[in-house]
Write a protein that holds these residues in place. Structure first.
Motif, short mmCIF file in Angstrom:
data_model
loop_
_atom_site.label_atom_id
_atom_site.label_comp_id
_atom_site.label_asym_id
_atom_site.label_seq_id
_atom_site.Cartn_x
_atom_site.Cartn_y
_atom_site.Cartn_z
N LYS A 20 0.31 -0.86 -0.06
CA LYS A 20 0.18 -0.09 0.05
C LYS A 20 1.04 1.60 -0.28
CE LYS A 20 -4.29 1.86 1.95
NZ LYS A 20 -5.47 0.78 3.17
N SER A 21 1.89 1.21 0.67
CA SER A 21 2.89 2.48 0.65
C SER A 21 3.14 2.79 -0.57
CB SER A 21 4.04 2.19 1.81
OG SER A 21 4.55 1.70 1.99
N LEU A 22 3.60 1.49 -1.27
CA LEU A 22 4.29 1.85 -2.74
C LEU A 22 2.98 2.45 -3.08
CD1 LEU A 22 5.99 1.67 -4.92
CD2 LEU A 22 6.06 -1.18 -5.17
N PHE A 23 1.82 1.80 -3.49
CA PHE A 23 1.22 2.48 -4.14
C PHE A 23 0.80 3.99 -4.44
CE2 PHE A 23 -0.51 -2.09 -4.89
CZ PHE A 23 -0.44 -1.69 -6.62
N GLN A 24 0.68 3.90 -2.49
CA GLN A 24 0.72 5.61 -2.15
C GLN A 24 1.94 6.57 -2.44
OE1 GLN A 24 -1.89 6.48 -0.52
NE2 GLN A 24 -1.67 8.88 -1.12
N ARG A 25 2.75 6.34 -3.12
CA ARG A 25 4.38 6.65 -3.32
C ARG A 25 4.09 7.44 -4.76
NH1 ARG A 25 7.68 2.73 -0.30
NH2 ARG A 25 8.43 2.70 -2.08
N ILE A 26 3.26 5.82 -5.81
CA ILE A 26 3.41 6.13 -6.91
C ILE A 26 2.34 7.76 -7.62
CG2 ILE A 26 2.45 5.27 -9.04
CD1 ILE A 26 3.76 2.43 -7.73
N LEU A 27 0.91 7.30 -6.31
CA LEU A 27 -0.26 8.68 -6.89
C LEU A 27 0.33 9.68 -6.83
CD1 LEU A 27 -3.13 6.16 -4.94
CD2 LEU A 27 -2.62 6.54 -7.16
N ASN A 28 1.08 9.58 -5.00
CA ASN A 28 1.97 10.82 -4.98
C ASN A 28 2.46 11.71 -5.54
OD1 ASN A 28 0.54 10.86 -2.76
ND2 ASN A 28 1.76 10.34 -0.95
N SER A 29 3.57 10.45 -6.47
CA SER A 29 4.60 11.59 -7.51
C SER A 29 3.66 11.55 -8.69
CB SER A 29 5.47 10.26 -7.74
OG SER A 29 6.37 9.76 -6.44
N PHE A 30 2.59 10.41 -9.20
CA PHE A 30 2.49 11.17 -10.69
C PHE A 30 1.67 12.58 -10.08
CE2 PHE A 30 -1.78 10.99 -12.47
CZ PHE A 30 -1.00 10.86 -13.86
N SER A 31 0.77 12.51 -9.39
CA SER A 31 0.14 14.06 -9.14
C SER A 31 1.25 15.47 -9.35
CB SER A 31 -1.34 13.33 -7.75
OG SER A 31 -1.51 12.63 -8.20
N HIS A 32 2.20 14.52 -7.90
CA HIS A 32 2.94 16.13 -7.84
C HIS A 32 3.66 16.15 -9.49
CE1 HIS A 32 6.29 18.41 -6.60
NE2 HIS A 32 6.19 18.12 -7.06
N ALA A 33 4.07 15.38 -9.91
CA ALA A 33 4.72 15.47 -11.62
C ALA A 33 3.61 16.36 -12.64
CB ALA A 33 4.87 14.32 -12.41
N THR A 34 1.88 15.60 -12.37
CA THR A 34 1.00 16.48 -13.86
C THR A 34 0.28 17.48 -12.53
OG1 THR A 34 -0.19 14.62 -12.81
CG2 THR A 34 1.34 13.93 -15.05
N LYS A 35 0.80 17.70 -11.87
CA LYS A 35 -0.08 18.66 -11.62
C LYS A 35 -1.69 17.65 -11.05
CE LYS A 35 3.16 21.20 -9.65
NZ LYS A 35 4.06 20.69 -9.89
N ILE A 36 -2.60 16.63 -11.41
CA ILE A 36 -3.41 15.81 -11.24
C ILE A 36 -3.97 14.87 -10.73
CG2 ILE A 36 -4.68 14.38 -12.88
CD1 ILE A 36 -3.40 15.54 -15.50
N ASN A 37 -5.01 15.06 -10.30
CA ASN A 37 -5.05 14.04 -8.60
C ASN A 37 -5.34 12.83 -9.24
OD1 ASN A 37 -5.99 13.12 -6.14
ND2 ASN A 37 -8.47 13.34 -6.76
N SER A 38 -4.57 12.19 -8.30
CA SER A 38 -5.15 10.62 -8.79
C SER A 38 -5.44 9.68 -7.60
CB SER A 38 -3.54 10.03 -9.31
OG SER A 38 -2.89 9.35 -8.39
N ALA A 39 -5.87 8.53 -7.77
CA ALA A 39 -6.71 7.82 -6.89
C ALA A 39 -6.95 6.36 -7.48
CB ALA A 39 -7.89 8.11 -6.59
N VAL A 40 -7.09 5.49 -6.31
CA VAL A 40 -7.04 3.75 -6.79
C VAL A 40 -8.67 3.49 -6.07
CG1 VAL A 40 -6.84 1.66 -6.55
CG2 VAL A 40 -4.89 3.85 -6.38
N THR A 41 -9.08 3.69 -6.88
CA THR A 41 -10.84 3.10 -6.64
C THR A 41 -10.95 1.57 -6.34
OG1 THR A 41 -12.05 2.62 -8.40
CG2 THR A 41 -11.43 5.42 -7.73
N ASP A 42 -12.28 0.79 -5.63
CA ASP A 42 -12.11 -0.52 -5.85
C ASP A 42 -13.51 -0.27 -7.13
OD1 ASP A 42 -14.86 0.56 -4.56
OD2 ASP A 42 -14.60 -0.20 -3.24
N VAL A 43 -13.52 -1.31 -7.38
CA VAL A 43 -15.03 -1.61 -8.40
C VAL A 43 -15.81 -0.51 -8.52
CG1 VAL A 43 -13.83 -3.46 -10.12
CG2 VAL A 43 -15.93 -4.03 -8.31
#
Length: 164
Positions: A20-43
């Protein structure tokens, strides 16, 4: 199922770099680089992880109502169905008039969740946006002017930028 998988992976002693911490870091890095929010959702469209950037003010206001939150979840879930069906990112206009895109997350061939990115605008607000915003605000006890002002502040992006 996705939340359970993340918990299981996070607990694996054999591979501490995954979880989970890796997924969180990836989301944070992606959002920081693109200035776009990102999230992981269930179905079902429920957010399991969200980038530090978080939702824009407009989305926060919309999601502050039970009706708005339910429609957002439905948008994410439906986007995930189409992304999974076509096995590629699915771009869509959400119920509130913003652009988002969903990438399916599969595990052993089964669609278990989504990576959701956005929300952005691709055009200047129209009368339809103003009408929707006013009606939504009135039905849900929100300030229509504040909601429209926050809509105007949502990041404006071109088709090429979004596709990249």
């Amino acid at each position: 199922m996705l939340e359970q998988l993340l918990k299981e992976v996070a607990l694996e002693e054999t591979n501490p770099k995954v979880g989970k911490s890796l997924f969180q870091r990836i989301l944070n890095s992606f959002s920081h680089a693109t200035k776009i929010n990102s999230a992981v959702t269930d179905v079902e469209g429920n957010c399991i992880l969200i980038s530090q950037q978080g939702d824009c003010e407009f989305c926060q206001l919309v999601k502050s109502t039970s009706a708005g939150l339910a429609k957002c979840r439905h948008s994410y879930a439906l986007g995930g169905v189409y992304a999974s069906k076509w096995k590629e990112p699915y771009f869509f206009k959400c119920h509130a008039g913003l652009i988002s895109w969903v990438c399916p997350i599969s595990y052993r061939g089964k669609h278990i969740g989504n990576l959701v990115c956005g929300q952005v605008r691709m055009w200047e607000p129209s009368e339809l946006n103003y009408s929707w915003t006013k009606n939504f605000a009135e039905r849900n006890g929100l300030d229509a002017e504040e909601l429209m002002q926050s809509f105007n502040e949502v990041r404006l992006m071109s088709t090429n930028d979004i596709q990249a």
